[in-house]
Write an enzyme that holds these catalytic residues in place. Structure first.
Site, short mmCIF file in Angstrom:
data_model
loop_
_atom_site.label_atom_id
_atom_site.label_comp_id
_atom_site.label_asym_id
_atom_site.label_seq_id
_atom_site.Cartn_x
_atom_site.Cartn_y
_atom_site.Cartn_z
CB ALA A 44 -0.75 -0.15 1.68
CG LEU A 223 23.39 0.41 -0.08
CD1 LEU A 223 24.77 1.05 -0.52
CD2 LEU A 223 23.78 -0.60 0.10
N GLY A 224 19.34 2.85 2.56
CA GLY A 224 19.49 3.74 3.42
C GLY A 224 19.86 4.67 3.19
N GLY A 253 11.90 2.93 2.28
CA GLY A 253 12.28 2.17 1.32
C GLY A 253 11.40 1.62 0.21
CG ASP A 254 7.37 0.56 1.78
OD1 ASP A 254 8.38 -0.39 1.38
OD2 ASP A 254 7.02 0.37 2.58
O1 RIB Z 1 7.33 -1.32 5.03
C1 RIB Z 1 7.16 -0.47 5.79
C2 RIB Z 1 6.41 -0.71 6.43
O2 RIB Z 1 6.04 -2.58 6.46
C3 RIB Z 1 5.04 -0.56 7.00
O3 RIB Z 1 3.98 -0.37 7.16
C4 RIB Z 1 3.90 -2.03 7.57
O4 RIB Z 1 3.54 -1.94 7.42
C5 RIB Z 1 5.64 -3.15 7.26
O5 RIB Z 1 4.21 -3.78 6.28
#
Ligand code: RIB
Length: 312
Positions: A44, A223-224, A253-254
């Site tokens: 999400a 690598l943050g 990261g997402d």
């Molecule tokens: O990458 C962060 C996410 O990891 C959080 O939002 C949490 O829900 C987990 O899925």
């Protein structure tokens, strides 16, 4: 018209607890700040990032028939995400995650997958009717679903981008079809390769080990606050991070992998430019509290890159 990206992945309600420090085993720590319930989940967060960055975003996930599920569904609609392929599960609750965040912005996450684990192959097949330009996956859902989605995309010549989190030592990476980008963070890289990332020698060694397991065009190591390392099996490049003051690294990261994917699709495959764009989106996300709420818009990333003296 923007690129259309199909995200097949997880949705969680995040329960975030700001802590002065992570409690030791057996210790009970009392919270200084308040608890917050906000939209999260690796898939999400990335779907919201795609939408805020200007992609036509189709999200295939599974929510429980509960109040968390309703809140998340409404939020995705507000973000302009195509929610027609979100299934509502009558029997399992919406996924949730408990996130401890230290003042440095560093986090620790405990995730309960709930309905996420039951995204079915038929949910996925139907979602492909949206005719996406790319498939975006993470590993926070069932293994069979990840493999089925990747297989479908490969058979239909749809490029596949994989954010390799969370780390799953038993995931059969060798069974994935060829993908464009496979992107783990430092912890995930160590789990998949056994290599602890220190300098560029270890980054190259880990990338080559990953190439021996995943048929990827590019391995991109996240690598943050150090930046990112990109490798195509013959050449590599280290890109340093943008200096920012981190408040909460959740979802950085997402946002990074989603931004890199969209940029790559838009810029005709300039991987280095795409990784730079991902670094900017990730850095901005880390400057704000929360997961999906923290993800920046295309305008914010463009302004940030300009402030950094970089072209957009
Ligand atoms: O990458 C962060 C996410 O990891 C959080 O939002 C949490 O829900 C987990 O899925």
């Amino acid at each position: 018209m923007g690129k259309r990206v199909l995200v097949v992945s997880s949705a969680n309600m995040d329960i975030t607890l700001p802590v002065a420090r992570f409690p030791a085993p057996g210790e009970t720590a009392i919270l200084g700040g308040g608890v917050s319930y906000t939209p999260g989940g690796k898939g999400a967060n990335s779907a919201v990032a795609f939408a805020k960055l200007g992609a036509e975003t189709v999200f295939c996930t599974r929510l429980g028939r509960d109040s968390h599920g309703e809140t998340l569904y409404d939020y995705y609609k507000e973000c302009g995400i195509d929610t027609r392929h979100i299934a509502i599960d009558r029997d399992r609750p919406t996924g949730c995650a408990v996130i401890l965040v230290e003042p440095s912005g560093q986090n620790r996450i405990l995730c309960y997958p709930g309905a996420n684990r039951y995204i079915s192959e038929s949910d996925v097949d139907e979602a492909f009717l949206s005719c996406p330009d790319a498939l975006y996956l993470q590993l926070e859902i069932g293994e069979a679903t990840v493999l089925a989605a990747a297989d479908y995309a490969y058979r239909h010549e749809i490029p596949i981008f994989i954010d390799a989190g969370p780390a799953r030592a038993d995931f059969p990476l060798e069974s994935l079809p060829p993908v464009t980008v496979f992107s783990p963070n430092e912890v995930e890289t160590e789990v998949y390769t056994g290599i602890h990332l220190t300098g560029s020698d270890s980054m190259l060694a880990a990338s080559m080990e990953l190439f021996s397991r995943v048929r990827a065009e590019y391995i991109v190591l996240k690598l943050g606050d150090r930046g990112a390392f990109v490798c195509n099996g013959r050449h590599f490049k280290f890109l340093s991070a943008f200096p920012v003051s981190a408040v909460d690294t959740t979802a950085a990261g997402d946002a990074f992998t989603a931004a890199l994917t969209l940029r790559y699709l838009e810029n005709g495959g300039d991987i280095v430019g795409a990784v730079r764009y991902g670094c900017a989106a990730g850095a901005l996300t880390a400057t704000r509290a929360g997961a999906a709420y923290a993800v920046p818009t295309a305008k914010e990333v463009a302004e940030f890159l300009e402030q950094q003296g970089e072209s957009v």
